[in-house]
Design an enzyme around this catalytic site. Structure first.
Site, PDB file in Angstrom:
ATOM      1  N   HIS A   8       0.897  -1.212  -0.088  1.00 17.95           N
ATOM      2  CA  HIS A   8      -0.007   0.100   0.056  1.00 17.95           C
ATOM      3  C   HIS A   8       0.624   1.404   0.156  1.00 17.95           C
ATOM      4  O   HIS A   8       2.202   0.943   0.402  1.00 17.95           O
ATOM      5  CB  HIS A   8      -0.975  -0.093   1.280  1.00 17.95           C
ATOM      6  N   GLU A  81      -1.708  -6.868   8.054  1.00 16.00           N
ATOM      7  CA  GLU A  81      -0.527  -6.589   8.786  1.00 16.00           C
ATOM      8  C   GLU A  81      -0.237  -7.442  10.124  1.00 16.00           C
ATOM      9  O   GLU A  81      -1.455  -7.438  10.778  1.00 16.00           O
ATOM     10  CB  GLU A  81      -0.020  -5.193   8.821  1.00 16.00           C
TER      11      GLU A  81
END
Length: 197
Positions: A8, A81
């Site tokens: 990202h 994550e």
């Protein structure tokens, strides 16, 4: 099979060098620009399947890359994550000061110890391994995976014979595009492209 991993774009938390995984934050201006560069780099690839982390920063990046050209996106929590628990949203210096004992344990055994209220790297890696095993069962030409730096570095460990010690041997910068190929039962890293120069 071509597997494209995209980290990202940048967030303010990245810029401030905070530990964060579960915190759900948006891209900043630089992150939006990185996502647009990744989109330009990938605009000729026709994706058969797309997998995206649950986190806003990954979803925003995927939306910019794909535009309105892709109907079905698979949101998969296995590629979120790592959960840093009480370390979330804090810098290295703040964590050392606030949680000196837990920080010391985590640093001395980073694979097995977990931040207070978070997950250990072994726990984190087990979900990445499961995800990768499922991806390799797909019969697709081009797959896009928009996720996080820790996930991508864990995927590298999986590719490199399931060796977790490689985790610290690679960087994964915001907006980076990694092409992984799976051919003749062989999985390998073909290229890593930095979109932010």
């Amino acid at each position: 099979m071509n597997i494209y991993f995209v980290r990202h774009g940048q967030t303010d938390e990245n810029n401030n060098r905070y530990y964060y995984g579960k915190l759900d934050v948006c891209l900043n201006e630089k992150g939006l620009s990185q996502a647009k560069r990744a989109a330009a780099f990938l605009n000729r690839v026709k994706f058969d399947e797309v997998y995206v982390s649950e986190r806003k920063r990954a979803v925003e990046t995927a939306d910019i890359i794909l535009g309105h050209n892709f109907k079905k996106i698979n949101i998969d929590k296995r590629i979120d994550e790592m959960d840093f628990g009480k370390f979330e949203g804090k810098s290295y210096e703040q964590i050392k000061k606030l949680y000196p004992e837990q920080w010391g344990k985590w640093c001395s055994d980073w694979k097995n110890e977990s931040p207070p209220g978070g997950e250990s790297y072994i726990e984190f890696y087990s979900r990445i391994r499961g995800f990768m095993e499922d991806i390799l069962k797909l019969n697709r030409k081009n797959i896009l995976i928009v996720t996080h730096g820790g996930v991508i570095r864990s995927a590298y460990c999986y590719i490199l014979n399931d060796n977790l010690d490689f985790f610290w041997k690679f960087a994964s910068k915001n907006g980076d595009i990694t092409l992984v190929k799976y051919e003749y039962d062989n999985l390998y890293i073909d290229s890593i492209t930095h979109v932010d120069v």
